[in-house]
Design a protein around this motif. Structure first.
Motif, PDB file in Angstrom:
ATOM      1  N   SER A 138       0.825  -1.208   0.000  1.00  0.00           N
ATOM      2  CA  SER A 138       0.000   0.000   0.000  1.00  0.00           C
ATOM      3  C   SER A 138       0.856   1.255   0.000  1.00  0.00           C
ATOM      4  N   THR A 182      -6.618  -4.578  11.232  1.00  0.00           N
ATOM      5  CA  THR A 182      -8.030  -4.496  10.847  1.00  0.00           C
ATOM      6  C   THR A 182      -8.392  -3.083  10.390  1.00  0.00           C
ATOM      7  N   MET A 239      -7.004  -2.469   6.918  1.00  0.00           N
ATOM      8  CA  MET A 239      -7.787  -3.130   5.883  1.00  0.00           C
ATOM      9  C   MET A 239      -9.052  -2.333   5.555  1.00  0.00           C
ATOM     10  N   LEU A 240      -9.748  -1.852   6.571  1.00  0.00           N
ATOM     11  CA  LEU A 240     -11.024  -1.166   6.345  1.00  0.00           C
ATOM     12  C   LEU A 240     -10.848   0.156   5.602  1.00  0.00           C
ATOM     13  N   HIS A 288      -8.711   0.806   3.413  1.00  0.00           N
ATOM     14  CA  HIS A 288      -8.435   0.516   2.005  1.00  0.00           C
ATOM     15  C   HIS A 288      -9.707   0.170   1.237  1.00  0.00           C
ATOM     16  N   VAL A 289     -10.662  -0.405   1.923  1.00  0.00           N
ATOM     17  CA  VAL A 289     -11.966  -0.622   1.285  1.00  0.00           C
ATOM     18  C   VAL A 289     -12.605   0.724   0.944  1.00  0.00           C
ATOM     19  N   GLY A 298      -4.847   5.162   7.117  1.00  0.00           N
ATOM     20  CA  GLY A 298      -4.157   3.891   6.890  1.00  0.00           C
ATOM     21  C   GLY A 298      -2.730   3.933   7.405  1.00  0.00           C
ATOM     22  N   TRP A 331      -8.272  -2.793  -3.568  1.00  0.00           N
ATOM     23  CA  TRP A 331      -9.009  -3.991  -3.174  1.00  0.00           C
ATOM     24  C   TRP A 331      -8.050  -5.145  -2.880  1.00  0.00           C
ATOM     25  N   ALA A 346      -6.508  -4.868   0.561  1.00  0.00           N
ATOM     26  CA  ALA A 346      -7.467  -5.248   1.596  1.00  0.00           C
ATOM     27  C   ALA A 346      -7.601  -6.767   1.691  1.00  0.00           C
ATOM     28  N   CYS A 362      -4.747  -8.586   3.476  1.00  0.00           N
ATOM     29  CA  CYS A 362      -4.768  -8.431   4.935  1.00  0.00           C
ATOM     30  C   CYS A 362      -5.498  -9.582   5.624  1.00  0.00           C
TER      31      CYS A 362
END
Length: 389
Positions: A18, A76, A79-80, A82-83, A101, A161, A164, A167
């Motif tokens: 990322s 966690t 990851m979120l 990045h969504v 992030g 995506w 994410a 992860c």
């Protein structure tokens, strides 16, 4: 090396992908969100700013958390966001997700460095650090070119995506494999104390080492952020070959971290002095020979190796210098490196925006390495003067 250490490296791989993948996505993001290339390059600086603030802040906030819980919370959150970044159509929102992030990444890496070095004998900190940072370099080898390829095939959002999704197995691996180590006994004599550790971080040798890491990492990111447009517009490499160029830089960085991991515990000077000199010369050579694609491609590989070899050795030396601050030492090393990662792309963007072209970040990279040598020399003179007095 313990198996859980390699599993931590898997999470660092996702986060490193990322952090670095924008070097292959900057033109597409700029076009899709209707901003300039230097503005899109600022996404890298925004991530680095989040890392600078987040590394010490998140380390202090999680000081009394069990290590596994801290790692899971940070990953966690990473990851979120990045969504959210994958679905937004607003450059402002994307910029905010980069900062958030980075805060999560900073917390994870700070706790991860402490966890990793705590898994091995005290004299093997360099080996443990190289394994963890191997996740970063593998991101350069596979994750960043893969992100660039996904961007070419399905657009830049697909790369977000993918980060994410990577992860998910990392979360499972940490849950199953990282010991749920509780913080130290809460009695005052044994409890981890932020104030006590902050006092231990004032040592001049540590501060100089952090400054050197900042300058070297600034040089790395000053060029790496704009490597894709440099390769296509200056070196004449076809756009389809950009992922391969990024992979070569990553392969060099993996080699550099691996070799440095074997030397940084006992013989760091063998990496720092010859490697630093070669790094300085290499940035100048890459700029001068950019018109010859074959030569430029080889130098990209070499510069990746030197940049990460020297940089990872400086991280190791910072951890040794911060031995009395085991919980926060890694966070300050992370913050210092990301000061460089924020300043480098910003300087490169200013030079490009001023019309100096895509070679200008390489000139600035050489200048930053030269400043690192000047700082090291000045620190050595001051130290010798104090010894004589």
């Amino acid at each position: 090396m313990p198996i859980p250490l390699y599993l931590l490296g898997l999470a660092v791989f996702a986060q490193g992908t990322s952090e670095f993948m924008l070097s292959g996505l900057v033109p597409d993001i700029a076009g899709d969100l209707h901003v300039s290339i230097p503005a899109a390059g600022a996404l890298t600086s925004a991530f680095a700013v989040g890392m600078i603030v987040g590394a010490p802040l998140m380390a202090i906030l999680s000081l009394r958390w069990p290590k596994r819980r801290a790692l899971l919370v940070f990953l966690t959150a990473f990851m979120l966001v990045h969504v959210v970044g994958a679905v937004t159509t607003s450059f402002g929102v994307l910029l905010a997700t980069r900062v958030l992030g980075a805060l999560a990444n900073a917390g994870f890496l700070a706790v991860g460095l402490t966890t990793a070095t705590g898994m091995v004998a005290p004299h093997l900190k360099g080996r443990a650090t190289s394994v963890l940072l191997g996740g970063v370099t593998m991101a350069c080898v596979a994750g960043v070119p893969g992100g660039a390829l996904l961007g070419q095939l399905w657009g830049w959002r697909s790369a977000f995506w993918a980060v994410a999704l990577v992860c998910v197995p990392a979360l499972l691996a940490i849950t199953w494999s990282v010991p749920d180590t509780s913080p130290a006994d809460p009695a005052p004599a044994h409890a981890p104390g932020a104030r006590r550790e902050l006092r231990a971080l004032r040592g001049p040798r540590l501060l100089v080492t952090l400054g050197l890491g900042m300058l070297v990492n600034g040089a790395t990111f000053c060029t790496f952020t704009y490597l894709a447009p440099f390769a296509t517009t200056v070196a004449g490499v076809g756009e389809a070959w950009v992922p391969a160029v990024l992979a070569l830089f990553g392969a060099g960085s993996f080699a550099g971290v691996t070799v440095a991991g074997r030397l940084s515990d006992a013989r760091p000077v063998l990496v720092l002095v010859p490697g630093g000199l070669a790094l300085f010369v290499g940035w100048l050579l890459l700029s001068a020979t950019a018109g010859y694609p074959a030569v430029a491609v080889v130098l990209v590989l070499v510069q990746g190796m030197l940049s990460f070899g020297v940089g990872s050795t400086l991280i190791t030396r910072a951890l040794y210098a911060a031995a009395e601050a085991p919980s926060l030492g890694g966070s300050f090393a992370t913050a210092a490196l990301n000061v460089g990662a924020a300043v480098g792309p910003a300087l490169g963007g200013l030079a490009i925006g001023a019309g100096l072209g895509f070679r200008s970040p390489l000139w600035l990279s050489a200048l930053l390495v030269a400043l690192a040598f000047a700082l090291a020399g000045l620190a050595r003179v001051v130290e010798r003067t104090r010894e004589l007095n």
